[in-house]
Design a protein around this motif. Structure first.
Motif, PDB file in Angstrom:
ATOM      1  N   ILE A 172       0.842  -1.212   0.056  1.00  0.00           N
ATOM      2  CA  ILE A 172       0.144  -0.107   0.009  1.00  0.00           C
ATOM      3  C   ILE A 172       0.760   1.320  -0.038  1.00  0.00           C
ATOM      4  O   ILE A 172       0.471   2.197  -0.741  1.00  0.00           O
ATOM      5  CB  ILE A 172      -0.983  -0.058   1.225  1.00  0.00           C
ATOM      6  N   THR A 173       1.939   1.204   0.768  1.00  0.00           N
ATOM      7  CA  THR A 173       2.596   2.343   1.174  1.00  0.00           C
ATOM      8  C   THR A 173       3.782   2.606  -0.475  1.00  0.00           C
ATOM      9  O   THR A 173       3.771   3.998  -0.750  1.00  0.00           O
ATOM     10  CB  THR A 173       3.731   2.459   2.132  1.00  0.00           C
ATOM     11  N   CYS A 174       3.941   1.717  -0.871  1.00  0.00           N
ATOM     12  CA  CYS A 174       4.608   1.601  -2.427  1.00  0.00           C
ATOM     13  C   CYS A 174       3.829   2.242  -3.428  1.00  0.00           C
ATOM     14  O   CYS A 174       4.315   3.140  -4.040  1.00  0.00           O
ATOM     15  CB  CYS A 174       5.339   0.250  -2.509  1.00  0.00           C
ATOM     16  N   CYS A 175       2.645   1.638  -3.283  1.00  0.00           N
ATOM     17  CA  CYS A 175       1.583   2.253  -4.320  1.00  0.00           C
ATOM     18  C   CYS A 175       1.267   3.908  -4.395  1.00  0.00           C
ATOM     19  O   CYS A 175       1.237   4.735  -5.151  1.00  0.00           O
ATOM     20  CB  CYS A 175       0.298   1.680  -4.393  1.00  0.00           C
ATOM     21  N   LEU A 176       1.096   4.190  -2.993  1.00  0.00           N
ATOM     22  CA  LEU A 176       0.769   5.575  -2.511  1.00  0.00           C
ATOM     23  C   LEU A 176       1.940   6.423  -3.002  1.00  0.00           C
ATOM     24  O   LEU A 176       1.842   7.586  -3.370  1.00  0.00           O
ATOM     25  CB  LEU A 176       0.384   5.605  -0.999  1.00  0.00           C
ATOM     26  N   ARG A 177       3.257   6.154  -2.664  1.00  0.00           N
ATOM     27  CA  ARG A 177       4.299   6.944  -2.927  1.00  0.00           C
ATOM     28  C   ARG A 177       4.620   7.162  -4.397  1.00  0.00           C
ATOM     29  O   ARG A 177       4.703   8.062  -4.733  1.00  0.00           O
ATOM     30  CB  ARG A 177       5.743   6.238  -2.469  1.00  0.00           C
ATOM     31  N   PHE A 178       4.356   6.128  -5.017  1.00  0.00           N
ATOM     32  CA  PHE A 178       4.200   6.219  -6.702  1.00  0.00           C
ATOM     33  C   PHE A 178       3.313   7.259  -7.277  1.00  0.00           C
ATOM     34  O   PHE A 178       3.323   8.034  -8.056  1.00  0.00           O
ATOM     35  CB  PHE A 178       4.265   4.809  -7.288  1.00  0.00           C
ATOM     36  N   LEU A 219      -4.500  13.655 -16.424  1.00  0.00           N
ATOM     37  CA  LEU A 219      -5.115  12.430 -16.682  1.00  0.00           C
ATOM     38  C   LEU A 219      -4.253  11.467 -17.430  1.00  0.00           C
ATOM     39  O   LEU A 219      -4.510  10.290 -17.372  1.00  0.00           O
ATOM     40  CB  LEU A 219      -6.484  12.700 -17.930  1.00  0.00           C
ATOM     41  N   ILE A 220      -3.528  11.835 -18.397  1.00  0.00           N
ATOM     42  CA  ILE A 220      -2.126  10.997 -19.026  1.00  0.00           C
ATOM     43  C   ILE A 220      -1.531  10.500 -17.973  1.00  0.00           C
ATOM     44  O   ILE A 220      -1.276   9.153 -17.779  1.00  0.00           O
ATOM     45  CB  ILE A 220      -1.509  11.728 -20.002  1.00  0.00           C
ATOM     46  N   PHE A 221      -1.030  10.885 -16.980  1.00  0.00           N
ATOM     47  CA  PHE A 221      -0.371  10.642 -15.904  1.00  0.00           C
ATOM     48  C   PHE A 221      -1.088   9.552 -15.111  1.00  0.00           C
ATOM     49  O   PHE A 221      -0.578   8.604 -14.596  1.00  0.00           O
ATOM     50  CB  PHE A 221       0.324  11.526 -15.111  1.00  0.00           C
ATOM     51  N   ALA A 222      -2.412   9.751 -14.900  1.00  0.00           N
ATOM     52  CA  ALA A 222      -3.350   9.082 -13.813  1.00  0.00           C
ATOM     53  C   ALA A 222      -3.569   7.693 -14.678  1.00  0.00           C
ATOM     54  O   ALA A 222      -3.462   6.716 -14.328  1.00  0.00           O
ATOM     55  CB  ALA A 222      -4.531   9.840 -13.726  1.00  0.00           C
ATOM     56  N   ALA A 223      -3.696   7.924 -15.893  1.00  0.00           N
ATOM     57  CA  ALA A 223      -3.829   6.655 -16.922  1.00  0.00           C
ATOM     58  C   ALA A 223      -2.696   5.661 -16.946  1.00  0.00           C
ATOM     59  O   ALA A 223      -2.827   4.376 -16.674  1.00  0.00           O
ATOM     60  CB  ALA A 223      -4.242   6.901 -18.428  1.00  0.00           C
ATOM     61  N   PHE A 224      -1.423   6.530 -16.936  1.00  0.00           N
ATOM     62  CA  PHE A 224      -0.036   5.653 -16.838  1.00  0.00           C
ATOM     63  C   PHE A 224      -0.216   4.792 -15.427  1.00  0.00           C
ATOM     64  O   PHE A 224       0.207   3.570 -15.036  1.00  0.00           O
ATOM     65  CB  PHE A 224       0.973   6.303 -16.865  1.00  0.00           C
ATOM     66  N   SER A 230      -2.783   4.064 -13.259  1.00  0.00           N
ATOM     67  CA  SER A 230      -3.851   3.123 -13.194  1.00  0.00           C
ATOM     68  C   SER A 230      -3.099   1.759 -13.743  1.00  0.00           C
ATOM     69  O   SER A 230      -3.272   0.530 -13.160  1.00  0.00           O
ATOM     70  CB  SER A 230      -5.014   3.581 -13.769  1.00  0.00           C
ATOM     71  N   GLY A 231      -2.687   1.893 -15.043  1.00  0.00           N
ATOM     72  CA  GLY A 231      -1.962   0.559 -15.701  1.00  0.00           C
ATOM     73  C   GLY A 231      -1.021   0.031 -14.705  1.00  0.00           C
ATOM     74  O   GLY A 231      -1.057  -1.204 -14.824  1.00  0.00           O
ATOM     75  N   ARG A 232      -0.246   0.756 -14.116  1.00  0.00           N
ATOM     76  CA  ARG A 232       1.025   0.222 -13.397  1.00  0.00           C
ATOM     77  C   ARG A 232       0.414  -0.596 -12.244  1.00  0.00           C
ATOM     78  O   ARG A 232       0.784  -1.626 -11.759  1.00  0.00           O
ATOM     79  CB  ARG A 232       1.987   1.323 -12.911  1.00  0.00           C
TER      80      ARG A 232
END
Length: 571
Positions: A252-258, A307-312, A314-316
């Motif tokens: 969870i912390t790794c995802c939030l940091r990214f 939105l472009i950054f958010a799409a990337f 989400s894919g990650r």
């Protein structure tokens, strides 16, 4: 069992073949006795195998007796440990050991003969032998069996208090003592770093208040206060990884940091680059047509970038979720940190390309005129972020290598990077504006006092007077669509642009009056003698009308106020 036999009388004469039945005793027809101790014989443990045999009489078989064999078991090993999975051997002693299965496992010992306790109790993984100085770090089966028999007879024993291994420190798969296997986090250092980051984050609300409180000041109006607040929002997200990274690494912390890092970067530096892009577009226009790019247009483009950054991201998160990997410190201790894969490298490359585009824009607008040098400060911020991000991405490749690994060092590096980039960017943008606001307010008060003194001396320009109305009417008739003279006193219904034009006109008119008077006195000294001569001639005239004290030029009355000036001012 049926058999065939033939009688033989001599070497040449044999009888006919006859059928006969016999009883055949097989191995399975025998019987193994249980192990027993021979008290009257050899005083040893033994086992006996017994098999029957039969006699034949009156054309029939009858049971005649048994035949047996005694086997000495003193040299026969028994295995009391559990059988392995898939074993098909018959072992009546399997699983009869007395090891404490919670923390130990049974290992057979060969060559001890037919006796109980021919095994040893060895500690399982993640457990260690209590006596760390012992030569043999296991429990002997004979001692375990002896204490177990006492426990069964309810005699004083140590079976339940001994013969158990101790658990290793958390995270250790194998160990020899209770020493830690995982590198302990330096919570004091982390708390200090987090406290400093928290204090810096508390400045963001103050800067937002600053943009609201002084929104009418020119330096803030020229820099688009709304975009400045958006930049502050992105800076807040860029500081948040410091809070998330304070805790131990987890998925969870790794995802939030990214997420926080990339979203904050796209908002903050996206807004900066779009401001620079607007300046470059306006600066490169060569036609007389006016190009208008409003803040709303920039915000729309900024939303697309986010939105472009958010799409990337989400894919990650879906396809390549970050993992917690185990590294090894130089001290040999294990450490946990977030994984770094091609997703992270792709994000770093995307940031670098985005910043390189910003560097190109900064080069384009380096000669663009700017009243408050905002484009220069934005360029410095983008250059600083590009260089430091490139250095950090290269250094993190070595810091995140499995050897060595230090979470505290990584946390400190991320903190230093955020301060040298985000904090420095905010200092460039808002430090200069705060200085201009402070300097402008002091100068405005000084100019108001000096203008009041000057106007009181000359009497030429008083707000609301006929001169003011005439001058502003002149500017209005020459092309300004607004009637500034009379609407200045109403002020509340005018736009900020009209107020600025009005103030600028007043300042310019005052300077022109001063310049005119200086040149009238010092730049044209012959005019004073001519005016004096004209005055003398007027006094001698016999006309009944009184001649004005000041001459008329082109039918207009000229008012001249000559003060004592020491230098001539050239227009």
């Amino acid at each position: 069992m049926t058999d065939v036999w033939q009688k033989r009388y001599n070497d040449t004469y044999q009888g006919e073949f006859l059928n006969d039945s016999i009883i055949l005793v097989r191995y399975e027809d025998g019987y193994w006795s249980k192990p027993y101790f021979d008290c009257g014989g050899g005083y040893i443990w033994m086992m006996t195998y017994i098999t029957p045999f039969f006699g034949f009489k009156n054309n029939s078989f009858y049971f005649k007796g048994t035949s047996g064999i005694d086997i000495d078991l003193e040299k026969v090993d028994i295995n009391q440990c559990p059988q392995t999975d898939g074993s098909k051997e018959t072992n009546v002693f399997a699983g009869s050991h007395r090891c404490r299965m919670e923390t130990t496992k049974c290992i057979p010992i060969r060559g001890l003969g037919f006796r109980r306790g021919s095994y040893r109790c060895v500690c399982k993984d993640s457990f260690y032998f209590p006596n760390v100085t012992a030569e043999h770090r296991y429990f002997f089966g004979t001692d375990v069996e002896h204490e177990y028999e006492k426990a069964k007879r309810k005699e004083p024993n140590s079976y339940y208090n001994s013969f158990a291994c101790l658990p290793c420190a958390p995270g250790c798969e194998t160990c020899v003592d209770g020493s830690p296997c995982i590198l302990a986090l330096n919570w004091v250092l982390r708390s200090i770093v987090l406290g400093i980051a928290g204090l810096i984050m508390c400045c963001i609300p103050i800067l937002i208040w600053f943009t609201v409180q002084y929104r009418e000041v020119k330096v803030l109006k020229a820099s688009s206060p709304l975009l400045m607040r958006i930049i502050l929002l992105g800076a807040f997200f860029l500081y948040c990884p410091q809070i998330v990274g304070y805790f131990e690494a987890s998925v969870i912390t790794c995802c939030l940091r990214f997420w926080l890092r990339e979203i904050g970067f796209s908002i903050s530096y996206g807004a900066l680059l779009l401001k620079t892009w607007r300046i470059s577009v306006v600066f490169r226009v060569r036609s007389a047509q006016r190009i208008k790019i409003s803040d709303a247009d920039l915000i729309k483009r900024l939303v697309i970038i986010v939105l472009i950054f958010a799409a990337f991201l989400s894919g990650r998160t879906i396809a390549g979720r970050p993992r917690v990997v185990k590294g090894k410190h130089t001290s040999g201790l294990q450490a946990f940190q977030c994984s770094s894969d091609w997703w992270d490298h792709s994000a770093a490359i995307a940031e670098l390309l985005f910043l390189l585009w910003g560097v190109r824009l900064c080069i384009v607008v380096r000669k663009a005129p700017s009243e408050f040098n905002e484009s220069r400060f934005i360029s410095w911020a983008i250059y600083n972020e590009t260089l430091l991000s490139l250095f950090l991405n290269v250094s993190m490749i070595f810091f995140q290598d499995p050897f060595p690994s230090n979470p505290d060092l990584l946390y400190l590096v991320v903190f230093i990077h955020s301060q040298l980039t985000t904090t420095v960017t905010l200092a460039f943008l808002f430090g200069s504006k705060a200085y201009h606001v402070y300097k402008t307010r002091g100068k405005e008060q000084q100019q108001q006092q000096s203008h009041s003194t000057m106007l009181a001396r000359t009497g030429k320009f008083v707000p609301g007077s006929k001169s003011t109305t005439a001058v502003l009417s002149t500017f209005t008739s020459s092309g300004n669509p607004s009637a500034i003279g009379d609407k200045t006193e109403e002020g509340e219904n005018e736009s900020f642009l009209e107020k600025d034009i009005q103030e600028e006109f007043r300042r310019l008119y005052t300077q022109l009056e001063l310049l005119k008077q200086r040149n009238m006195k010092l730049g044209n000294p012959h005019l004073q003698h001519k005016l004096s001569a004209m005055t003398e001639a007027a006094k001698k005239d016999d006309l009944p009308e009184s001649t004005p004290s000041s001459p008329n030029i082109n039918g207009k009355r000229v008012v001249i106020n000559l003060d004592d000036y020491h230098e001539a001012t050239s227009l």
